[in-house]
Motif scaffolding. Structure first.
Motif, PDB file in Angstrom:
ATOM      1  N   SER A 315       0.848  -1.169   0.067  1.00  0.00           N
ATOM      2  CA  SER A 315      -0.019   0.069   0.271  1.00  0.00           C
ATOM      3  C   SER A 315       0.845   1.166  -0.027  1.00  0.00           C
ATOM      4  CB  SER A 315      -0.699   0.169   1.183  1.00  0.00           C
ATOM      5  OG  SER A 315      -1.551   1.170   1.111  1.00  0.00           O
ATOM      6  N   HIS A 320      -4.704   4.952   1.317  1.00  0.00           N
ATOM      7  CA  HIS A 320      -6.067   5.201   0.470  1.00  0.00           C
ATOM      8  C   HIS A 320      -7.025   5.961   0.989  1.00  0.00           C
ATOM      9  CE1 HIS A 320      -4.875   3.959  -3.907  1.00  0.00           C
ATOM     10  NE2 HIS A 320      -3.921   3.734  -3.365  1.00  0.00           N
ATOM     11  N   ARG A 347     -14.088   3.370   1.121  1.00  0.00           N
ATOM     12  CA  ARG A 347     -14.363   3.853  -0.368  1.00  0.00           C
ATOM     13  C   ARG A 347     -13.982   2.368  -1.005  1.00  0.00           C
ATOM     14  NH1 ARG A 347     -15.140   9.185  -0.951  1.00  0.00           N
ATOM     15  NH2 ARG A 347     -14.057  10.521   0.510  1.00  0.00           N
ATOM     16  N   ARG A 348     -14.663   2.479  -2.410  1.00  0.00           N
ATOM     17  CA  ARG A 348     -14.615   1.112  -3.290  1.00  0.00           C
ATOM     18  C   ARG A 348     -13.091   0.884  -3.417  1.00  0.00           C
ATOM     19  NH1 ARG A 348     -13.569  -2.553  -4.316  1.00  0.00           N
ATOM     20  NH2 ARG A 348     -14.092  -4.001  -6.070  1.00  0.00           N
ATOM     21  N   GLU A 349     -12.302   2.157  -3.700  1.00  0.00           N
ATOM     22  CA  GLU A 349     -10.912   1.672  -4.133  1.00  0.00           C
ATOM     23  C   GLU A 349      -9.910   1.368  -3.019  1.00  0.00           C
ATOM     24  OE1 GLU A 349     -11.653   6.545  -3.960  1.00  0.00           O
ATOM     25  OE2 GLU A 349     -12.513   4.521  -4.771  1.00  0.00           O
ATOM     26  N   SER A 350     -10.646   1.696  -1.592  1.00  0.00           N
ATOM     27  CA  SER A 350      -9.789   1.514  -0.258  1.00  0.00           C
ATOM     28  C   SER A 350      -9.960   0.204   0.136  1.00  0.00           C
ATOM     29  CB  SER A 350      -9.914   2.800   0.364  1.00  0.00           C
ATOM     30  OG  SER A 350     -11.331   2.671   1.105  1.00  0.00           O
ATOM     31  N   LYS A 352      -9.166  -2.686   0.218  1.00  0.00           N
ATOM     32  CA  LYS A 352      -8.364  -3.928  -0.364  1.00  0.00           C
ATOM     33  C   LYS A 352      -7.237  -4.506   0.880  1.00  0.00           C
ATOM     34  CE  LYS A 352      -7.735  -2.626  -5.233  1.00  0.00           C
ATOM     35  NZ  LYS A 352      -6.657  -2.127  -6.419  1.00  0.00           N
ATOM     36  N   HIS A 355      -4.605  -2.067   1.991  1.00  0.00           N
ATOM     37  CA  HIS A 355      -4.696  -0.955   2.442  1.00  0.00           C
ATOM     38  C   HIS A 355      -5.226  -1.017   4.120  1.00  0.00           C
ATOM     39  CE1 HIS A 355      -4.078   0.359  -1.337  1.00  0.00           C
ATOM     40  NE2 HIS A 355      -5.244   0.176  -1.899  1.00  0.00           N
TER      41      HIS A 355
END
Length: 481
Positions: A315, A320, A347-350, A352, A355
């Protein structure tokens, strides 16, 4: 000058180092576990102090102490040994802190009129592990034993007394005394009235002597220094001074620093301890350090913290936007005993795994940076931070710590720093007794072998991550500090 020894009687073992008294170089070492077993397999709350002597004897076997001229003793500072008027143990030593004494701690806080009253009296608020709290528990739970208790010693006091052949004079040092809950680092005096509040009556307390003083000599002529608590001995062994702070990464975390004066803190966040040199050692504790990492590893199905660190390094700083407030067991700093952890910034992009792993490391370190800031806000200078504990070796910790703490970070190689500190104290007492050292200036020993990490160009990024953490903390727990 010759050679000296330092022994550290920790909760689980005795470790002895034999050192060159001029340089501090470790010449020989000894080790033995305490012969103590708990019925449930955990760490026992009561220990016969004779176990410490048996362990000491085993660790010193094979001629380890041959040629030694002085010995220093370090030991777990929260153990209390209640003795009767003849110097016999009334009951096993009470060690550690557990749930049975938490009620006694709350009881004592109320008895004196609140947290601020205790902070003003002795520089700390009663906690489950402290001797003063154990005395209250003893008075409430074992009144007959409490009534028989005439003398109170801590673990290092008792060991020094035994090594000297149980003389009439019993001694302790400022460091150990400051962790009892009935001695004030600010005034340098006992509060016998607080012993009476806790135990129900007065008891004899050991004489507090100076950092370079000798407690006495054994019948064979071996000099024994005053001794000190494990925390103070480790700080002395590391060689920390003004401008230095120590961040210790255990399941919970602690931050301490050397300061020229005692810090009285009405909120109770700062515990005003004395160190082993005549200075002061304010300590701030967090309940959540490595337990945050272990929880994250379990959540992500990872086998160990090394795997969590490897994942976190995939990360980037700030994870993120993910922020973890790591208050998994409630928290002491800030004082939020009944809260839980918070994960913000989803959020969708975070969403993972890497992260979340990064957020766990940043959350833990930001919580400890908050504790550092409690000391900084009271005028404690922090030019570099010593990072201790196995987790300090993890790449994700080393990558993030300098920029989040905003200062140079020193990661010492693992060593028996408490035992080394005890040996350094022995060298000081020996040198003072021979007239070759000043009682105000400890011997200069070679410092800990360490890795030095600078914040460098990452400082601005790290401080932005801190701000992100503080914003979430303030929104979730307004006015927590």
């Amino acid at each position: 000058m010759g050679i000296v020894a330092g022994l550290d009687s920790s909760p689980d073992f005795t470790r002895i180092v034999v050192c060159d008294s001029d340089t501090g170089a470790v010449l020989r070492q000894g080790y033995a576990p305490h012969p103590v077993e708990s019925p449930d397999g955990g760490r026992p709350s009561d220990v016969d102090p004779q176990a410490w002597l048996l362990s000491l004897g085993e660790a010193a076997g094979g001629g380890l102490l041959e040629g030694v001229q002085a010995i220093g003793v370090s030991a777990q500072q929260n153990a209390v040994v209640p003795l009767d008027a003849q110097g016999n143990t009334v009951r096993p030593a009470m060690v550690g802190g557990d749930k049975r004494t938490q009620v006694a701690a709350a009881d004592l806080i109320d008895a004196l009129g609140g947290r601020e009253a205790w902070a003003q009296a002795v520089g700390c608020v009663p906690q489950a592990a402290q001797p003063v709290t154990k005395l209250r528990w003893l008075a409430r739970t074992e009144p007959e034993n409490a009534q028989r208790t005439a003398i109170l010693l801590q673990a290092h006091d008792w060991l020094v007394w035994q090594l000297l052949g149980r003389p009439i004079r019993r001694t302790t040092d400022r460091g150990g005394a400051s962790s009892t809950g009935y001695w004030s680092a600010a005034t340098g005096a006992y509060r016998p009235d607080l012993v009476e509040v806790a135990l129900g009556h007065q008891a004899m307390l050991p004489e507090v002597i100076g950092p370079a003083d000798a407690a006495g000599r054994t019948p064979e002529g071996l000099l024994i220094s005053v001794g000190t608590g494990e925390t103070m001995a480790a700080a002395f062994g590391l060689g920390i001074g003004l401008g230095d702070a120590v961040v210790s990464l255990g399941a919970s975390g602690s931050v301490m620093a050397v300061h020229p004066e005692a810090l009285v803190d009405g909120s109770g966040m700062i515990t005003a301890l004395a160190d082993a040199t005549g200075m002061h050692l304010p300590v701030v504790t967090t309940l959540n350090a490595v337990r945050t990492l272990r929880g994250a590893a379990e959540l992500l199905g990872l086998p160990d913290l090394e795997s969590l660190s490897e994942l976190a390094m995939k990360s980037t700083p700030g994870a993120h936007g993910l922020v973890l407030l790591p208050y998994l067991e409630g928290e002491r700093t800030p004082n939020l005993p009944h809260t839980a952890g918070t994960l913000a910034g989803l959020r969708r992009e975070s969403m993972k795994a890497e992260h979340l792993a990064r957020a766990a490391f940043e959350g833990m370190l930001c919580g400890l940076a908050d504790a550092l800031d409690v000391l900084r806000a009271r005028g404690v200078e922090v030019r570099r931070v010593f990072l201790l504990g196995p987790a300090a070796e993890l790449p994700a910790v080393q990558a993030a710590a300098p920029s989040l703490f905003g200062t140079q970070v020193v990661v010492p190689q693992p060593a028996d720093y408490a035992a080394i500190g005890a040996a350094r104290q022995a060298a000081w007492a020996l040198g003072t007794s021979q007239g070759s050292l000043d009682a105000r200036t400890p011997p200069v020993w070679q410092g800990a072998v360490a890795q030095v990490l600078e914040p460098g160009e990452e400082l601005a990024v790290g401080q932005a991550v801190r701000q992100q953490f503080v914003a979430v903390r303030e929104q979730t727990h307004p006015g927590a500090f």
